[in-house]
Design a protein around this motif. Sequence first.
Motif: not given
Lengths: 623, 623
Positions: A2-3, A390, A396, A402, A84-85, A80-81
Amino acid sequence: MSPKITTELLKQLRQVMKNPRYVQEPVQAYIVPSGDAHQSEYIAPCDCRRAFISGFDGSAGTAIVTEQHAAMWTDGRYFLQAAHQMDSNWTLMKMGLKDTPTQEDWLVSVLPEGSKVGVDPFIIPADQWKRMSKALRSAGHDLVPVKENLINTIWTDCPQRPCKPLITLDLSYTGVSWRDKIIALRSKMAERKVMWFVVTALDEVAWLFNLRGSDVEYNPVFFAYAVIGMNTIRLFIDGDRMTDPAVREHLQLDSTLEPEFKIQVMPYGSILSELQAVGAGLSPKEKVWLSDKASYALTEAIPKAYRYLTPYTPICIAKAVKNAAETEGMRRAHIKDAVALCELFNWLEKEVPKGTITEIVAADKAEEFRSQQKDFVELSFATISSTGPNGAIIHYKPVPETNRTLSVNEIYLLDSGAQYKDGTTDVTRTMHFGTPSAYEKECFTYVLKGHIAVSAAIFPNGTKGHLLDSFARSALWDCGLDYLHGTGHGVGSFLNVHEGPCGISYKTFADEPLEAGMIVSDEPGYYEDGSFGIRIENVVLVIPAETKYNFKNRGSLTFEPLTLVPIQTKMIDVNLLTEKECNWVNEYHQKCREVVGAELERQGRHEALRWLLRETEPLARVQ
Amino acid sequence: MSPKITTELLKQLRQVMKNPRYVQEPVQAYIVPSGDAHQSEYIAPCDCRRAFISGFDGSAGTAIVTEQHAAMWTDGRYFLQAAHQMDSNWTLMKMGLKDTPTQEDWLVSVLPEGSKVGVDPFIIPADQWKRMSKALRSAGHDLVPVKENLINTIWTDCPQRPCKPLITLDLSYTGVSWRDKIIALRSKMAERKVMWFVVTALDEVAWLFNLRGSDVEYNPVFFAYAVIGMNTIRLFIDGDRMTDPAVREHLQLDSTLEPEFKIQVMPYGSILSELQAVGAGLSPKEKVWLSDKASYALTEAIPKAYRYLTPYTPICIAKAVKNAAETEGMRRAHIKDAVALCELFNWLEKEVPKGTITEIVAADKAEEFRSQQKDFVELSFATISSTGPNGAIIHYKPVPETNRTLSVNEIYLLDSGAQYKDGTTDVTRTMHFGTPSAYEKECFTYVLKGHIAVSAAIFPNGTKGHLLDSFARSALWDCGLDYLHGTGHGVGSFLNVHEGPCGISYKTFADEPLEAGMIVSDEPGYYEDGSFGIRIENVVLVIPAETKYNFKNRGSLTFEPLTLVPIQTKMIDVNLLTEKECNWVNEYHQKCREVVGAELERQGRHEALRWLLRETEPLARVQ
């Protein structure tokens, strides 16, 4: 994942951006670069300011916060990372895509007229300062150094700067004494007519003195600067590390030495004032050599007319060309690393079908097997252990949120490596523990063709690595596929897993020509967002190539794989390989059998040896 | 070819370098660049100052004369030619070789302290001035503009600047009216918030106004500048060319037009004073757009804060992407060109064994056949007609002293092209009129493999041409061979045979990404000094490619050959070709048969048609 919620932090930062305690005049924007004061790629927790303010903790990224906006620039590995963050306060700026503005263009588009843009002068490299400052100035804004780091002012629980013990490396590891390295450096300085050389990169300090540390995770370096004169050596380093008798003897601190090899040890924090003193005492024509990536603060300490800036320092270039002792060490490290991975993959093959192996478990097991090997120090980067979707997140790192369970239905990608006292490893293998689909095999085989095209390439002496990048992509391009990262990076010898000045990338950076003795990675990939990731990575050594002819007596080069871990033949669609490619795979596997097989035998690891033999059965191509 | 004796000329030049009539202070070095005031590659006789002073008349080279030395920098294409044309007063500086100093480094190494280096500010591009000036300044020297061109002061019989009639091109050739081009340009100017655009390159002026000229041999351009404001158009051009009724009508000089499309015609020589007036009258934020390759003199006319400099102008980029009318014109031109070459090669096949055909005769015959084609205007560059060892001189042009007779024992290389009113051609074929040796065939086949690797390459939209360069070399590299020139250049549409902003080269210049509609050459080679030269060149059109997949919806591109001239199958060692390469050759030859065959038939050239059919028999590969 979760961010990170950053609303409150951004509010605080925007307050200090106007607080006269920290800024002479309010700044309308504040830049938070990735690096530390040494422009390191991997940084200590106390330097993770960009991650602190944004939540995004990938290895590359720059945050800019204005009164209205917060934006993050990062590259294809991290799209992507980062998404998400980071929370909705942040705008992701995808570098490399056509419509993404540069930081300068974006600032100009959002700032009110005559704005001040602040940055910590110790954190921003001089070349970047220059470019940015010029662009802002031409649009009527100002880039200003903010002495106190504004993130530090709001980071109440910021960790301490590490100060861990040092490791000394003798000649059997380094091949050259620090004294001889100083002599060689001074001869390069004499060639360029410079009187002083400032060592700012942590791996360059470590390499020069044949010392290693553990101040930064994964990189065996320690916080230090050095200033080398034609007759003086100053080492700026903190803590009681210089009281260690082994270090004192290694550096001959207590010996009677010729004065020009006597090392003066000074506090880490005194570099700026000492350098300013050097700068103030220069006679005309006395130049000071710095990397153009040294911090703006240190660069400014030397009056402009006395600076000699180059993109790569002589240490960076010397360090990249490994000598015989280093090459042999790298070979040994890679054989040990292969032993660990044979154990791991053999174990995974048995365990994955049981449904209990997660990405984190697999990563931990890989570390366990590696740690059993001689001279193991630590990992060389955070293990990328990723399965299914992933795998498409290029850099990643599994975390509990995750963490996915490996299965016989998904592709598994493991990109991992270690620091051994004799060398650094970095290897990626993509495996399927069940039956891969035809499409997965097809994509894997294109990536393999690209890997082979680079690894088997023959090219003239003097060729720059970026000219080889398209070889890695050609098979993918033919089918409309590609990957959004470079193909290879330099690899240190028990040093940073990413190092300059060579590499293989479509980005035309100022890479130096490849030379025999240089070591780079060869790692093409293919990633399908939400589905899977494929990458095949070997570390390869640049070696002379024998050719039928020899145009202009230039000589030719090629690569020898140092990594000797089987490439999963189950994933290969043999019909897509040419005969030459098929032979390459078979010869590579034969070498894995011989070299790694012998070591597995020696270590009594018979089950892993049987796995190796099974996995290296020759491919048979249908004619 | 005997060298030009330059002892006396150099003496005179060294005198004027100290003569207060021409220089405020003596200059210790004087730079003579290749170009003219428009940074043209091909220049008028009155601008051949570097050839006048040195004897070396290749298309690229920079001379620098100091009190003691005279040195010439040129690239691999011209090493042999320059060595032949210059006397012992001159030192040849081979660019691209590792040990060759840059002009700046060389100057610093030979000049006495505090020297002045002079150059004509109209001839040196602003970007080069900047780089050179900075390097010299940091070594304590000064780059100074010398208003009077010093070569002109000693060139007593310097020819007049040409001023030939203009050709108007209607919509059927250009696809877009000059008025619409101005509208598009102004919209690009509005996007970048600039108020003025200065057109300095001759081909950009010609393209913008849909006019052509013949002031410079091979390039259908005319001496002119243009300054485009948001509401004004100024064209700087000399002579009575604007009295031609066709030109007046084309430019609507006598029509009642909206004021923003009214062209003001001004004398060519008034550009500097007019631009200085523009510069003096600018309000804050009113920027002026110039190429960073515009001359230092014109760039300086605009105060620094008001300049907007880019490596490529919007005209350069728009001009590179050919529209449907231009593409169709280029296709027609290439078919006509192929007809001429089929005639030529058929004729050579019969005549060469008689021993009477020299390189010059062959070149003249090629021109004769081309001139028989519709809308032929002139050649697009000096024909490279070279046999045996002359073929190794990459940009060779036969002259009586070097003129060699074609024979059945030597390889013949013909690199030639023409300007037709509908398009520009540039094609190289390498032929043997007897029996080639196995080694000659081997080398030819590697070059062919490289040619095909580029021509058949599929690559993502947005790829820059330099990423394709290594494809052309890979087969040569595998055997230790290479060639010392780029692989391709942009080609104009009835304009310069070399144009930016795209190209295919190992040199990482700031090329723009390839786009559908761009036209480039594909011309790998192999040269053996003293023996032979091989080059295979087609002009190719960038077109969309159909691929199995479509990563990130980026789309893919590939090339379609516009050149349709048989590649001599006698020179091919079929066993070295892959099946895919073999199919490429056969499909290419099939297209030559169909398209050029039909035109030969239409023109009643039956003997050449029979030659074409014979030369395009499919290759049979031994399985």
